[in-house]
Design a protein around this motif. Structure first.
Motif, PDB file in Angstrom:
ATOM      1  N   ILE A 171      26.783  38.913  -4.085  1.00  0.00           N
ATOM      2  CA  ILE A 171      27.709  39.714  -4.898  1.00  0.00           C
ATOM      3  C   ILE A 171      29.062  39.863  -4.203  1.00  0.00           C
ATOM      4  CG2 ILE A 171      28.127  42.022  -5.838  1.00  0.00           C
ATOM      5  CD1 ILE A 171      25.063  42.230  -6.238  1.00  0.00           C
ATOM      6  N   VAL A 172      29.024  40.234  -2.919  1.00  0.00           N
ATOM      7  CA  VAL A 172      30.270  40.429  -2.167  1.00  0.00           C
ATOM      8  C   VAL A 172      31.033  39.113  -2.047  1.00  0.00           C
ATOM      9  CG1 VAL A 172      31.233  41.028   0.099  1.00  0.00           C
ATOM     10  CG2 VAL A 172      29.402  42.418  -0.890  1.00  0.00           C
ATOM     11  N   TYR A 173      30.302  38.038  -1.766  1.00  0.00           N
ATOM     12  CA  TYR A 173      30.968  36.748  -1.584  1.00  0.00           C
ATOM     13  C   TYR A 173      31.579  36.246  -2.884  1.00  0.00           C
ATOM     14  CZ  TYR A 173      31.872  32.077   0.225  1.00  0.00           C
ATOM     15  OH  TYR A 173      32.483  30.922   0.619  1.00  0.00           O
ATOM     16  N   LEU A 174      30.860  36.421  -3.986  1.00  0.00           N
ATOM     17  CA  LEU A 174      31.405  36.011  -5.277  1.00  0.00           C
ATOM     18  C   LEU A 174      32.670  36.794  -5.599  1.00  0.00           C
ATOM     19  CD1 LEU A 174      31.139  34.311  -7.828  1.00  0.00           C
ATOM     20  CD2 LEU A 174      29.702  36.115  -8.803  1.00  0.00           C
ATOM     21  N   ALA A 175      32.672  38.092  -5.296  1.00  0.00           N
ATOM     22  CA  ALA A 175      33.865  38.918  -5.525  1.00  0.00           C
ATOM     23  C   ALA A 175      35.030  38.419  -4.672  1.00  0.00           C
ATOM     24  CB  ALA A 175      33.556  40.374  -5.207  1.00  0.00           C
ATOM     25  N   LEU A 246      39.690  19.535 -10.978  1.00  0.00           N
ATOM     26  CA  LEU A 246      40.703  18.848 -10.176  1.00  0.00           C
ATOM     27  C   LEU A 246      41.654  18.049 -11.058  1.00  0.00           C
ATOM     28  CD1 LEU A 246      41.951  17.839  -7.521  1.00  0.00           C
ATOM     29  CD2 LEU A 246      40.154  16.080  -7.446  1.00  0.00           C
ATOM     30  N   PHE A 247      41.115  17.316 -12.012  1.00  0.00           N
ATOM     31  CA  PHE A 247      41.952  16.429 -12.821  1.00  0.00           C
ATOM     32  C   PHE A 247      42.771  17.180 -13.866  1.00  0.00           C
ATOM     33  CE2 PHE A 247      38.415  13.300 -11.727  1.00  0.00           C
ATOM     34  CZ  PHE A 247      39.098  12.871 -10.593  1.00  0.00           C
ATOM     35  N   GLN A 248      42.464  18.434 -14.092  1.00  0.00           N
ATOM     36  CA  GLN A 248      43.273  19.243 -14.996  1.00  0.00           C
ATOM     37  C   GLN A 248      44.667  19.506 -14.424  1.00  0.00           C
ATOM     38  OE1 GLN A 248      41.103  22.810 -15.998  1.00  0.00           O
ATOM     39  NE2 GLN A 248      39.852  21.781 -17.545  1.00  0.00           N
ATOM     40  N   PHE A 249      44.823  19.343 -13.117  1.00  0.00           N
ATOM     41  CA  PHE A 249      46.132  19.533 -12.494  1.00  0.00           C
ATOM     42  C   PHE A 249      47.037  18.323 -12.697  1.00  0.00           C
ATOM     43  CE2 PHE A 249      43.560  22.612 -10.140  1.00  0.00           C
ATOM     44  CZ  PHE A 249      44.397  23.712 -10.133  1.00  0.00           C
ATOM     45  N   GLY A 250      46.483  17.237 -13.202  1.00  0.00           N
ATOM     46  CA  GLY A 250      47.289  16.062 -13.481  1.00  0.00           C
ATOM     47  C   GLY A 250      47.617  15.248 -12.248  1.00  0.00           C
ATOM     48  N   PHE A 251      48.650  14.392 -12.408  1.00  0.00           N
ATOM     49  CA  PHE A 251      49.051  13.478 -11.331  1.00  0.00           C
ATOM     50  C   PHE A 251      50.403  13.882 -10.776  1.00  0.00           C
ATOM     51  CE2 PHE A 251      46.128  11.131 -14.021  1.00  0.00           C
ATOM     52  CZ  PHE A 251      45.289  10.532 -13.096  1.00  0.00           C
ATOM     53  N   PRO A 252      50.635  13.558  -9.489  1.00  0.00           N
ATOM     54  CA  PRO A 252      49.709  12.910  -8.553  1.00  0.00           C
ATOM     55  C   PRO A 252      48.572  13.849  -8.152  1.00  0.00           C
ATOM     56  CG  PRO A 252      51.663  13.639  -7.379  1.00  0.00           C
ATOM     57  CD  PRO A 252      51.934  13.889  -8.842  1.00  0.00           C
ATOM     58  N   ILE A 253      47.442  13.241  -7.815  1.00  0.00           N
ATOM     59  CA  ILE A 253      46.284  14.030  -7.387  1.00  0.00           C
ATOM     60  C   ILE A 253      46.601  14.682  -6.049  1.00  0.00           C
ATOM     61  CG2 ILE A 253      43.874  13.923  -6.657  1.00  0.00           C
ATOM     62  CD1 ILE A 253      44.240  13.558  -9.636  1.00  0.00           C
ATOM     63  N   MET A 254      46.397  15.992  -5.975  1.00  0.00           N
ATOM     64  CA  MET A 254      46.605  16.750  -4.740  1.00  0.00           C
ATOM     65  C   MET A 254      45.253  17.269  -4.262  1.00  0.00           C
ATOM     66  SD  MET A 254      49.941  16.643  -4.368  1.00  0.00           S
ATOM     67  CE  MET A 254      50.306  17.984  -3.237  1.00  0.00           C
ATOM     68  N   LEU A 255      44.851  16.849  -3.079  1.00  0.00           N
ATOM     69  CA  LEU A 255      43.550  17.258  -2.566  1.00  0.00           C
ATOM     70  C   LEU A 255      43.481  18.757  -2.300  1.00  0.00           C
ATOM     71  CD1 LEU A 255      42.752  14.270  -0.170  1.00  0.00           C
ATOM     72  CD2 LEU A 255      42.134  14.573  -2.577  1.00  0.00           C
ATOM     73  N   THR A 256      44.624  19.393  -2.128  1.00  0.00           N
ATOM     74  CA  THR A 256      44.645  20.844  -1.945  1.00  0.00           C
ATOM     75  C   THR A 256      44.198  21.576  -3.208  1.00  0.00           C
ATOM     76  OG1 THR A 256      47.004  20.814  -2.501  1.00  0.00           O
ATOM     77  CG2 THR A 256      46.421  20.842  -0.157  1.00  0.00           C
ATOM     78  N   ASN A 257      44.141  20.865  -4.330  1.00  0.00           N
ATOM     79  CA  ASN A 257      43.662  21.468  -5.570  1.00  0.00           C
ATOM     80  C   ASN A 257      42.137  21.400  -5.694  1.00  0.00           C
ATOM     81  OD1 ASN A 257      46.180  22.241  -6.604  1.00  0.00           O
ATOM     82  ND2 ASN A 257      46.572  20.181  -7.395  1.00  0.00           N
ATOM     83  N   ALA A 258      41.486  21.004  -4.605  1.00  0.00           N
ATOM     84  CA  ALA A 258      40.017  21.008  -4.559  1.00  0.00           C
ATOM     85  C   ALA A 258      39.566  21.853  -3.364  1.00  0.00           C
ATOM     86  CB  ALA A 258      39.486  19.581  -4.444  1.00  0.00           C
ATOM     87  N   PRO A 259      39.835  23.160  -3.392  1.00  0.00           N
ATOM     88  CA  PRO A 259      39.490  24.012  -2.254  1.00  0.00           C
ATOM     89  C   PRO A 259      38.024  24.442  -2.285  1.00  0.00           C
ATOM     90  CG  PRO A 259      40.505  25.351  -3.936  1.00  0.00           C
ATOM     91  CD  PRO A 259      40.509  23.930  -4.450  1.00  0.00           C
ATOM     92  N   TYR A 260      37.562  24.983  -1.166  1.00  0.00           N
ATOM     93  CA  TYR A 260      36.212  25.517  -1.099  1.00  0.00           C
ATOM     94  C   TYR A 260      36.076  26.831  -1.869  1.00  0.00           C
ATOM     95  CZ  TYR A 260      35.202  22.273   2.758  1.00  0.00           C
ATOM     96  OH  TYR A 260      35.005  21.155   3.517  1.00  0.00           O
ATOM     97  N   TYR A 261      37.187  27.494  -2.126  1.00  0.00           N
ATOM     98  CA  TYR A 261      37.150  28.889  -2.549  1.00  0.00           C
ATOM     99  C   TYR A 261      37.258  29.022  -4.064  1.00  0.00           C
ATOM    100  CZ  TYR A 261      38.739  28.208   2.164  1.00  0.00           C
ATOM    101  OH  TYR A 261      38.881  27.731   3.433  1.00  0.00           O
ATOM    102  N   LYS A 262      36.305  28.393  -4.761  1.00  0.00           N
ATOM    103  CA  LYS A 262      36.181  28.517  -6.203  1.00  0.00           C
ATOM    104  C   LYS A 262      34.698  28.728  -6.509  1.00  0.00           C
ATOM    105  CE  LYS A 262      37.690  24.505  -7.277  1.00  0.00           C
ATOM    106  NZ  LYS A 262      38.065  23.338  -8.117  1.00  0.00           N
ATOM    107  N   PRO A 263      34.367  29.512  -7.507  1.00  0.00           N
ATOM    108  CA  PRO A 263      32.947  29.693  -7.848  1.00  0.00           C
ATOM    109  C   PRO A 263      32.224  28.369  -8.091  1.00  0.00           C
ATOM    110  CG  PRO A 263      34.284  31.322  -8.985  1.00  0.00           C
ATOM    111  CD  PRO A 263      35.246  30.377  -8.311  1.00  0.00           C
ATOM    112  N   THR A 264      32.893  27.428  -8.746  1.00  0.00           N
ATOM    113  CA  THR A 264      32.258  26.139  -9.028  1.00  0.00           C
ATOM    114  C   THR A 264      31.973  25.369  -7.742  1.00  0.00           C
ATOM    115  OG1 THR A 264      34.487  25.249  -9.374  1.00  0.00           O
ATOM    116  CG2 THR A 264      33.233  25.871 -11.326  1.00  0.00           C
ATOM    117  N   MET A 265      32.911  25.427  -6.783  1.00  0.00           N
ATOM    118  CA  MET A 265      32.709  24.712  -5.528  1.00  0.00           C
ATOM    119  C   MET A 265      31.619  25.368  -4.695  1.00  0.00           C
ATOM    120  SD  MET A 265      33.767  21.948  -4.051  1.00  0.00           S
ATOM    121  CE  MET A 265      35.453  21.534  -4.552  1.00  0.00           C
TER     122      MET A 265
END
Length: 367
Positions: A171-175, A246-265
């Motif tokens: 719970i705390v981590y998800l928050a 990630l691909f919703q951010f469009g091009f060019p692909i930026m790897l910073t748009n794939a961080p660890y800190y998302k519920p999905t990740m």
């Protein structure tokens, strides 16, 4: 009853550390390759591969806490433990950070140092090289190990306590992750609070879950053995999800748009950790000869990780850039293989030389 004995040196943590170290080197190579102007199709494949291996930091933390709990939870004393970690983790970190700042200063992130004050700041904040943010974060877990001993010992006497700790942690981590996702990742504090990505709280759940995984190993291992097919389905679903984001951010692909800190990740990372653990349990159950190799490489995984960006940079400057420019995937594969071999070879070589010196110098001084 467990099918394998944990008196063996090899455990789930070794598999997680080796998988994480091996994968993170490819992350470095992919980031180098993406510096070049590549087609949108190639960018898509690079992004997909990057997301596929975007489990490294959580897996490493989970593995470190699992193995450390196994070895120290019953007899752990902080001062001897800290002394050991100083030599095995902190000293190599200090040396490699110095090497990055003095020999490959172009690898610095965010800002470059221009005086002693900014040099020291770059030294401690993890910006000396693209991957050193992880060291700043991981070493906090080493310093906080008594907290995990306390949690593990408290939970060991009751399954209900373990479930309570796991639930509160989730719970705390998800928050925390939702807060980071909204406020920092492309949020109003993106620039000012970026250092939160290396604050231990951003990976706390993986440390606690690693501790609990050892304390309740019989139930946890049975769960991994039984439910890994469901884990495969969750893996496929979450992998599709994080790629879509990630691909919703469009091009060019930026790897910073794939961080660890998302519920999905977080879902993806926990699933990958469970699948690697299931593989490890199977190998341990069957007493596979590969276990010894995994353990040996895992012992040197952190030191190999420290040097990997250095070797990638040297290979890049020694012709790797041109190879990637003209033959993208051959270049990536060559850089990756070269980085992996040089990283582990240097880790073994430095250890061997240091062992020799530690014996020779005192003998010479005595004579």
């Amino acid at each position: 009853m467990e099918k394998f004995s944990h008196s063996s040196d090899t455990d789930i943590g070794d598999y997680l550390k080796l998988f994480a170290c091996t994968a993170v080197m490819l992350q470095t190579v992919l980031a180098f390759a993406l510096k070049l102007t590549v087609s949108e199709t190639s960018q898509i494949f690079i992004g997909i591969i990057y997301n596929l291996i975007k489990f490294t930091a959580p897996a490493f933390i989970f593995g470190i806490l699992y193995t450390t709990t196994r070895k120290t939870i019953l007899t752990g004393r902080y001062q001897p433990y800290l002394k050991q970690q100083w030599h095995s983790l902190f000293v190599p970190t200090i040396w490699w950070t110095m090497i990055y700042l003095l020999i490959t200063p172009d690898l610095q992130q965010v800002h470059h140092y221009d005086d002693l004050k900014t040099f020291l700041w770059q030294f401690v904040n993890g910006n000396a090289a693209p991957h050193l943010w992880y060291n700043t974060m991981m070493l906090q877990f080493i310093l906080l190990m008594p907290l995990f001993w306390l949690i593990g010992r408290w939970c060991a006497t009751s399954t209900k306590r373990g479930l309570l700790v796991a639930s509160i942690t989730a719970i705390v981590y998800l928050a925390w992750i939702i807060f980071y996702d909204q406020e920092v990742f492309h949020g109003p504090q993106m620039v000012h609070w970026y250092l939160l990505d290396r604050f231990f709280l951003s990976f706390l759940a993986y440390g606690i879950f690693g501790t609990l995984a050892w304390q309740y190993r019989q139930a946890v291992n049975r769960f991994f053995r039984t439910w890994w097919p469901i884990g495969c389905l969750i893996f496929l679903g979450s992998f599709y999800w994080i790629n879509n984001e990630l691909f919703q951010f469009g091009f060019p692909i930026m790897l910073t748009n794939a961080p660890y800190y998302k519920p999905t990740m977080v879902l993806y990372d926990l699933t990958v950790i469970s699948l690697i653990a299931a593989l490890a349990i199977t190998q341990l159950d069957h007493r596979s000869p590969v276990n010894r190799v995994v353990h040996l490489l895992a012992v040197f995984a952190y030191k190999a990780f420290l040097s990997n960006a250095f070797w990638t940079e040297l290979l890049w400057l020694a012709g790797g850039k041109q190879l990637v420019l003209h033959h993208l995937w051959l270049g990536i594969a060559t850089l990756y293989l070269g980085t992996w071999l040089l990283s582990f070879a240097s880790a073994f070589a430095i250890h061997f030389v240091w062992q020799k010196l530690s014996v020779t110098i005192p003998n010479f001084a005595g004579n």
